[in-house]
Design a protein around this motif. Structure first.
Motif, PDB file in Angstrom:
ATOM      1  N   LEU A  28       0.810  -1.207   0.000  1.00 43.67           N
ATOM      2  CA  LEU A  28       0.000   0.000   0.000  1.00 43.67           C
ATOM      3  C   LEU A  28       0.845   1.259   0.000  1.00 43.67           C
ATOM      4  O   LEU A  28       0.416   2.291  -0.504  1.00 43.67           O
ATOM      5  N   VAL A  60      -0.152   4.400  -2.155  1.00 35.87           N
ATOM      6  CA  VAL A  60      -0.490   5.663  -1.504  1.00 35.87           C
ATOM      7  C   VAL A  60       0.295   6.802  -2.123  1.00 35.87           C
ATOM      8  O   VAL A  60      -0.243   7.864  -2.443  1.00 35.87           O
ATOM      9  N   SER A  95      -1.065   7.516  -5.587  1.00 34.94           N
ATOM     10  CA  SER A  95      -2.371   8.162  -5.607  1.00 34.94           C
ATOM     11  C   SER A  95      -2.270   9.610  -5.167  1.00 34.94           C
ATOM     12  O   SER A  95      -2.955  10.486  -5.699  1.00 34.94           O
ATOM     13  N   ALA A  99      -7.844   0.298  -3.442  1.00 38.04           N
ATOM     14  CA  ALA A  99      -6.973   0.276  -2.264  1.00 38.04           C
ATOM     15  C   ALA A  99      -6.028   1.467  -2.259  1.00 38.04           C
ATOM     16  O   ALA A  99      -5.812   2.108  -1.227  1.00 38.04           O
ATOM     17  N   GLY A 100      -5.469   1.783  -3.420  1.00 40.73           N
ATOM     18  CA  GLY A 100      -4.527   2.893  -3.499  1.00 40.73           C
ATOM     19  C   GLY A 100      -5.167   4.235  -3.229  1.00 40.73           C
ATOM     20  O   GLY A 100      -4.690   5.017  -2.403  1.00 40.73           O
ATOM     21  N   GLN A 111      -8.169   4.992  -1.882  1.00 37.44           N
ATOM     22  CA  GLN A 111      -8.844   5.141  -0.598  1.00 37.44           C
ATOM     23  C   GLN A 111      -7.853   5.264   0.559  1.00 37.44           C
ATOM     24  O   GLN A 111      -8.120   5.955   1.543  1.00 37.44           O
ATOM     25  N   THR A 112      -6.705   4.602   0.456  1.00 44.47           N
ATOM     26  CA  THR A 112      -5.716   4.714   1.525  1.00 44.47           C
ATOM     27  C   THR A 112      -5.170   6.135   1.606  1.00 44.47           C
ATOM     28  O   THR A 112      -4.899   6.651   2.689  1.00 44.47           O
ATOM     29  N   ALA A 113      -5.042   6.780   0.461  1.00 46.88           N
ATOM     30  CA  ALA A 113      -4.589   8.162   0.446  1.00 46.88           C
ATOM     31  C   ALA A 113      -5.696   9.133   0.820  1.00 46.88           C
ATOM     32  O   ALA A 113      -5.421  10.289   1.162  1.00 46.88           O
ATOM     33  N   ASN A 114      -6.953   8.663   0.778  1.00 47.27           N
ATOM     34  CA  ASN A 114      -8.116   9.524   1.031  1.00 47.27           C
ATOM     35  C   ASN A 114      -9.085   8.781   1.941  1.00 47.27           C
ATOM     36  O   ASN A 114     -10.051   8.173   1.471  1.00 47.27           O
ATOM     37  N   PRO A 115      -8.861   8.799   3.248  1.00 44.18           N
ATOM     38  CA  PRO A 115      -9.644   7.965   4.164  1.00 44.18           C
ATOM     39  C   PRO A 115     -11.138   8.262   4.162  1.00 44.18           C
ATOM     40  O   PRO A 115     -11.937   7.407   4.553  1.00 44.18           O
ATOM     41  N   ASN A 146     -14.959   6.699  -0.342  1.00 44.92           N
ATOM     42  CA  ASN A 146     -15.441   5.321  -0.377  1.00 44.92           C
ATOM     43  C   ASN A 146     -15.874   4.984  -1.802  1.00 44.92           C
ATOM     44  O   ASN A 146     -16.802   5.597  -2.329  1.00 44.92           O
TER      45      ASN A 146
END
Length: 367
Positions: free
Chosen positions: A9, A13, A16, A65-66, A68-72, A75
């Motif tokens: 990730l 991250v 992204s 995954a990429g 969303q991990t950078a943008n919590p 969704n």
């Protein structure tokens, strides 16, 4: 063997964050605002839903995954029900975007799209290029060779045993069993089926005898839903054969394909080369990048049994927030970093620099 885990990730991250900064910078240049209202431009929030191509499934997992991990607070949901279901859901308004291994048809484009602003249409943006494998489960035969006419004979039910003279002629010295062939095909409307039947119609029209279709045209063998469904059915049935996106073919043998006068092993590079040689479909709206695949390409190493899978979105959405999120997501998906990540997980061919730039430019016009 294909990897089944998601790429680290940390790399995604970083990728992204870079592309999202670029997305917001482009949007700011156009209207003075970023999607989040923050000049750092890295934070996206909200929810968008996609439905569609099961061939895109692994790639979508990687992309989501990429980003969303950078943008919590972002969704993104993607349900790999199949290309036909994806387009129908998008047209009806049940999904904000669709994944499809076939571009929208002229009939579909002539209709209306529930999510799109009045008077506007949807556009097809290529994001995933992958070879389609002729995958099989046949003990003792590891290097099967097939041409288009023989594939057509098998999948139409005209060739029914593995030691049929037509197969034997292509596989001199192979120990082909006197066993019935179990054909496994898609039960659902499928872009993979569309691409498979386009290939056969272009290269073995007499043997196939059918027009290209998203619905498998013969009552033969066993039917299963989605990429994972046909993979499992083929693994479970001895002496079986199927057509499947290469990302789903792990654990199965893959036939060589006769291209011109040469047998070719499957490769993402060969699939990408065919796409690079193929023109855009004529008569489409600005920003629609549907590709007219040259199924008869015989260049060295070419794999013309290829699918180009699209993200389908509105030119203009009724909801501006949805438009901003879909635009940013597509720009990320088309970036070099995201394409390389999907290639590592799904075995797909990254978009060329030229095509990536075209897709990003088209996504930036979504409003």
């Amino acid at each position: 063997m294909k990897l089944t885990r998601i790429a680290p990730l940390g790399a995604l991250v970083a990728a992204s964050a870079l592309i999202l900064a670029g997305c917001a910078s482009n949007e700011a240049a156009a209207d003075g605002n970023t999607p989040s209202g923050d000049s750092s431009a890295a934070a996206l929030s909200g929810t968008i839903n996609g439905i569609g191509s099961s061939a895109q499934g692994t790639a979508q997992q990687t992309w989501i995954a990429g980003i969303q991990t950078a943008n919590p607070d972002l969704n993104i949901n993607y349900d790999p029900q199949g290309s036909g279901a994806g387009r129908k859901s998008f047209i009806s308004g049940a999904a904000d975007f669709a994944g499809s291994d076939a571009a929208l048809s002229d009939d579909e484009l002539a209709g209306s799209f529930a999510m799109c602003a009045d008077g506007t249409k949807a556009i097809d943006l290529p994001v995933y290029i992958s070879p389609i494998a002729i995958a099989y489960n046949l003990e003792g035969v590891d290097d099967l060779k097939l041409d288009a006419a023989t594939i057509a004979g098998i999948f139409s039910g005209k060739i029914t045993t593995w030691n049929d003279p037509q197969i034997a002629a292509l596989n001199e010295g192979a120990d082909l069993p006197d066993a019935s062939i179990t054909v496994v095909h898609r039960s659902d409307d499928s872009g993979t089926t569309q691409n498979f039947t386009e290939y056969l119609a272009a290269n073995a029209a007499d043997a196939w005898g059918q027009e290209p279709s998203q619905t498998f045209p013969f009552q033969v063998g066993d039917a299963a839903k989605g990429t994972s469904g046909v993979a499992e059915a083929t693994k479970s049935a001895k002496n079986s054969i199927t057509y499947i996106d290469e990302s789903g073919a792990a654990g199965l043998s893959i036939a060589q394909l006769k291209v011109g006068d040469t047998f070719v092993k499957i490769s993402a590079d060969g699939a990408a080369a065919v796409v690079a040689d193929s023109p855009l479909v004529e008569g489409r709206a600005d920003g629609d990048l549907a590709i007219d695949i040259d199924r008869t390409d015989t260049q060295d190493g070419a794999w013309p049994l290829v699918l180009v899978s699209y993200l389908i979105a509105c030119q203009q959405y009724q909801d501006a927030d949805t438009a901003s999120l879909v635009s940013s997501y597509i720009q990320y998906v088309a970036s070099s970093e995201a394409q390389q990540a999907a290639a590592a997980q799904a075995g797909s061919a990254p978009l060329s620099a030229e095509l990536s730039a075209q897709v990003i430019a088209a996504a930036q016009t979504i409003k």
